[in-house]
Design a protein around this motif. Structure first.
Motif, PDB file in Angstrom:
ATOM      1  N   GLY A 300       0.815  -1.206   0.000  1.00  0.00           N
ATOM      2  CA  GLY A 300       0.000   0.000   0.000  1.00  0.00           C
ATOM      3  C   GLY A 300       0.852   1.261   0.000  1.00  0.00           C
ATOM      4  N   ALA A 302       5.439   2.321   0.645  1.00  0.00           N
ATOM      5  CA  ALA A 302       6.747   1.673   0.754  1.00  0.00           C
ATOM      6  C   ALA A 302       7.122   1.356   2.202  1.00  0.00           C
ATOM      7  CB  ALA A 302       7.797   2.585   0.138  1.00  0.00           C
ATOM      8  N   HIS A 320       7.735  -7.438   1.770  1.00  0.00           N
ATOM      9  CA  HIS A 320       7.336  -6.223   1.074  1.00  0.00           C
ATOM     10  C   HIS A 320       6.626  -6.590  -0.224  1.00  0.00           C
ATOM     11  CE1 HIS A 320       8.865  -1.941  -0.108  1.00  0.00           C
ATOM     12  NE2 HIS A 320       7.582  -1.990   0.149  1.00  0.00           N
ATOM     13  N   ALA A 321       5.457  -6.016  -0.449  1.00  0.00           N
ATOM     14  CA  ALA A 321       4.709  -6.336  -1.668  1.00  0.00           C
ATOM     15  C   ALA A 321       4.138  -5.066  -2.272  1.00  0.00           C
ATOM     16  CB  ALA A 321       3.584  -7.301  -1.348  1.00  0.00           C
ATOM     17  N   GLY A 323       1.130  -3.527  -4.991  1.00  0.00           N
ATOM     18  CA  GLY A 323      -0.060  -3.811  -5.779  1.00  0.00           C
ATOM     19  C   GLY A 323      -0.985  -2.620  -5.784  1.00  0.00           C
ATOM     20  N   THR A 325      -5.471  -1.464  -6.435  1.00  0.00           N
ATOM     21  CA  THR A 325      -6.848  -1.917  -6.590  1.00  0.00           C
ATOM     22  C   THR A 325      -7.019  -2.548  -7.978  1.00  0.00           C
ATOM     23  OG1 THR A 325      -7.515  -0.105  -5.170  1.00  0.00           O
ATOM     24  CG2 THR A 325      -9.255  -1.141  -6.470  1.00  0.00           C
ATOM     25  N   GLN A 355      10.351  -3.339  -4.056  1.00  0.00           N
ATOM     26  CA  GLN A 355       8.993  -3.883  -3.978  1.00  0.00           C
ATOM     27  C   GLN A 355       8.941  -5.322  -4.469  1.00  0.00           C
ATOM     28  OE1 GLN A 355       9.694  -0.739  -4.309  1.00  0.00           O
ATOM     29  NE2 GLN A 355       8.318   0.211  -2.830  1.00  0.00           N
ATOM     30  N   ASP A 414       2.957   4.667 -11.369  1.00  0.00           N
ATOM     31  CA  ASP A 414       4.117   4.605 -10.466  1.00  0.00           C
ATOM     32  C   ASP A 414       5.395   4.690 -11.305  1.00  0.00           C
ATOM     33  OD1 ASP A 414       2.783   4.347  -8.029  1.00  0.00           O
ATOM     34  OD2 ASP A 414       2.500   2.202  -8.333  1.00  0.00           O
ATOM     35  N   LYS A 435      -0.688   9.830   0.292  1.00  0.00           N
ATOM     36  CA  LYS A 435      -1.208   8.579   0.841  1.00  0.00           C
ATOM     37  C   LYS A 435      -0.913   8.552   2.342  1.00  0.00           C
ATOM     38  CE  LYS A 435      -2.238   4.010  -0.605  1.00  0.00           C
ATOM     39  NZ  LYS A 435      -1.874   2.827  -1.353  1.00  0.00           N
ATOM     40  N   TRP A 440      -5.884   7.363   0.402  1.00  0.00           N
ATOM     41  CA  TRP A 440      -5.535   8.449  -0.507  1.00  0.00           C
ATOM     42  C   TRP A 440      -6.163   9.766  -0.093  1.00  0.00           C
ATOM     43  CZ3 TRP A 440      -1.755   7.685  -3.653  1.00  0.00           C
ATOM     44  CH2 TRP A 440      -1.524   6.421  -4.191  1.00  0.00           C
TER      45      TRP A 440
END
Ligand code: AMP
Length: 536
Positions: A300, A302, A320-321, A323, A325, A355, A414, A435, A440
């Motif tokens: 969501g 970093a 760490h991921a 993505g 919506t 990421q 991004d 964010k 947001w």
């Protein structure tokens, strides 16, 4: 040549059925608003889910109808997650943190027919009910309150419901939808198919992505109204693991108590949650005994290297991921490839701070000036993605068609580098959104509103790094000649129009806003100027 394989539909109905048959004894624990724990097992979950599906059909649900939820993370929300799509409907999770007017707009745009709402969220519902046209409102009596006339009590609604008539589901049928306010303009709806959710669940279960197993105890802290809690409820039920759903209490101490008492092995949330947990653990190191090696999925926004290192010292493993919506959301995960695990500490952390590499079936490229940037870890480009769980359009919104390239890739907005090993690093966003704590905030909306104040000549609202919320809005104000205005007055001026967390925490007064030759505000320059702002 034709294959000889069956054409078996990939639907959530299979996941629900399998979970009930194979994992009937797996437990689902939900923490209620009064902090008591509700416990039941998959076999009860499946029975009640089928009852909810049957009750919705009896109430007139037709295939493709949208059913909204306004709920925290708990057992009834999980029932809705499966009942609605398995009855042929579309699960539409409403974000309870948005302004009531935005929630009403989103429910109206989606054409939601029914609403399932927690009783503790009724005060929020009251604020937008006149603007939303739900035919039926089903209230979950989480706090045991009596449901008012004209509304359905969830428990009575499902008690004695006729059996669910399993519809003929095509794997490409819509199963769920979620709106993102992640870019400027109106919120945009993403519609997930059964197929995309099933394939996403399979991918999330893989050892090198989120690695969920039946033996895990999974606690999704990420709300079930944020991209389906990153798909974790679907993946968790698919693998049959124990689920711990935290309800409305998301402060560090409440979460740590729950992790400890329920022996959680894997959890997920935005960096804001982990920062507060880290502070609590560092302040009271002896207070909680967590499962050694507990995995913490961070996405969501970093995760900083400092945070990853600090959790490592506590024997908690940050994953760490990245993505969105629009990507259901699994895009990349930051696990270390085998040969990188032997690298010296600093180099290892440099990888873990990225990421990560794309999941199977997610293709990535970084585009700079219409050319694909080399995977050299240096060249910046816009991250573009494609794959079976990446949105191909927004719901009823043609204006945003330019988010997809002519050759069929989704433009994420991004800005990234991709290195020779395929690790993606997010460096910035092409848009200037803020964010805060995973939510947001649109700078443009705030600027427009501020510009309406009689003393304000112009305003630029920017994201400034914040130790707790990741980013918070700071408003740079240019006053009209001869006027004065205080910070509090500006905040009060904005307050009626925005959710509280949108209000700028700081105001700076300037003689002018730097602009480009074409008259656009140079937000990057302002961000640079204010990046070390001392938050009080
Ligand atoms: P949303 O659709 O609200 O989940 O927001 C998606 C956006 O969040 C992405 O386009 C990124 O800008 C940001 N984001 C998500 N995960 C990460 C991450 N791990 N690191 C940095 N930014 C992220």
């Amino acid at each position: 040549m034709q294959s000889t394989m069956m054409n078996y539909p990939l639907t959530l109905a299979h996941i629900l059925d399998r979970a009930g048959r194979l994992f009937g004894a797996s437990e689902i624990v939900s923490r209620l608003p009064d902090k008591s724990l509700h416990r039941y097992r998959y076999r009860d979950f499946r029975r009640r889910t089928l009852a909810l599906g049957g009750a919705l059909q009896a109430a007139g649900l037709r295939q493709g109808d949208r059913v909204a939820t306004l709920m925290w993370n708990h057992y009834a929300h999980l029932e809705a997650y499966f009942a609605i799509p398995c009855a042929g409907g579309v699960l539409h999770t409403l974000n309870l943190r948005l302004h009531p007017d935005d929630i009403a707009y989103i429910a109206g745009h989606a054409g939601d027919r029914f609403l399932i709402v927690d009783d503790v969220l009724l005060p929020l519902y009251e604020k937008f009910k006149d603007k939303a046209g739900f035919e039926r409102v089903i209230v979950v009596p989480l706090s045991g309150s009596k449901v008012a006339a004209g509304r359905d009590d969830y428990e009575q609604f499902i008690a004695g419901a006729p059996a669910l008539k399993a519809p003929q589901l095509d794997e490409n049928d819509a199963a769920g939808m979620c709106y993102t306010s992640g870019t400027t303009g109106k919120p945009k709806g993403v519609v997930y198919s059964h197929r995309s959710l099933v394939l996403h669940s399979l991918a999330c279960g893989l050892g090198d992505t989120l690695g969920l197993m039946q033996s895990d105890t999974l606690c999704p802290v990420v709300p079930m109204f944020h991209v389906n809690a990153w798909g974790l409820p679907f993946t968790g039920v698919m693998v049959g693991c124990r689920l711990v759903l935290p309800g409305p209490h998301l402060d560090a101490a409440s979460l740590l108590d729950l992790y400890q008492s329920e022996r959680v092995t894997i959890t997920a949330g935005v960096p804001t949650i982990w920062m507060s947990i880290l502070q609590a653990l560092e302040k009271n190191p002896a207070q909680w005994k967590l499962t050694p090696g507990m995995r913490m999925i961070v996405g969501g926004a970093a995760a900083s290297e400092a945070m990853i290192r600090a959790f490592d010292r506590l024997d908690l493993r940050v994953l760490h991921a990245w993505g969105m919506t629009e990507t259901t959301p699994l895009g990349t995960t930051g696990y270390l490839k085998h040969h990188l695990q032997a690298l010296p500490g600093d180099e290892r952390y440099a990888y873990r701070n990225k990421q990560g590499i794309p999941a199977p079936f997610v293709e990535v490229r970084a585009m700079a000036d219409n050319e694909e940037a080399p995977w050299d870890g240096k060249t910046l480009g816009e991250l573009q993605v494609r794959g079976p769980w990446i949105a191909a359009s927004y719901y009823r919104l043609d204006a945003e068609a330019d988010k997809w390239t002519a050759d069929g890739w989704f433009r994420t907005g991004d800005v990234v580098t991709i290195d020779a090993e395929g690790y993606v690093k997010i460096t910035d966003r092409t848009k200037d959104l803020i964010k805060s704590g995973g939510e947001w905030i649109s700078s443009l909306d705030l600027e427009n509103a501020l510009a309406g104040h009689p003393a304000v000549h112009e305003a630029a609202v920017i994201a400034v790094p914040h130790p707790k919320w990741d980013e918070r809005p700071l408003a740079v104000i240019v006053l009209k000649p001869g006027t004065t205005v205080g910070e509090q007055e500006l905040r009060d001026y904005l307050a009626p129009r925005f959710a509280k967390f949108w209000l700028p925490d700081a105001f700076a007064f300037a003689a002018e806003i730097p602009r480009t030759s074409t008259g656009k505000m140079m937000k990057a320059k302002l961000r640079e100027q204010f990046k070390n702002w001392e938050w009080t």
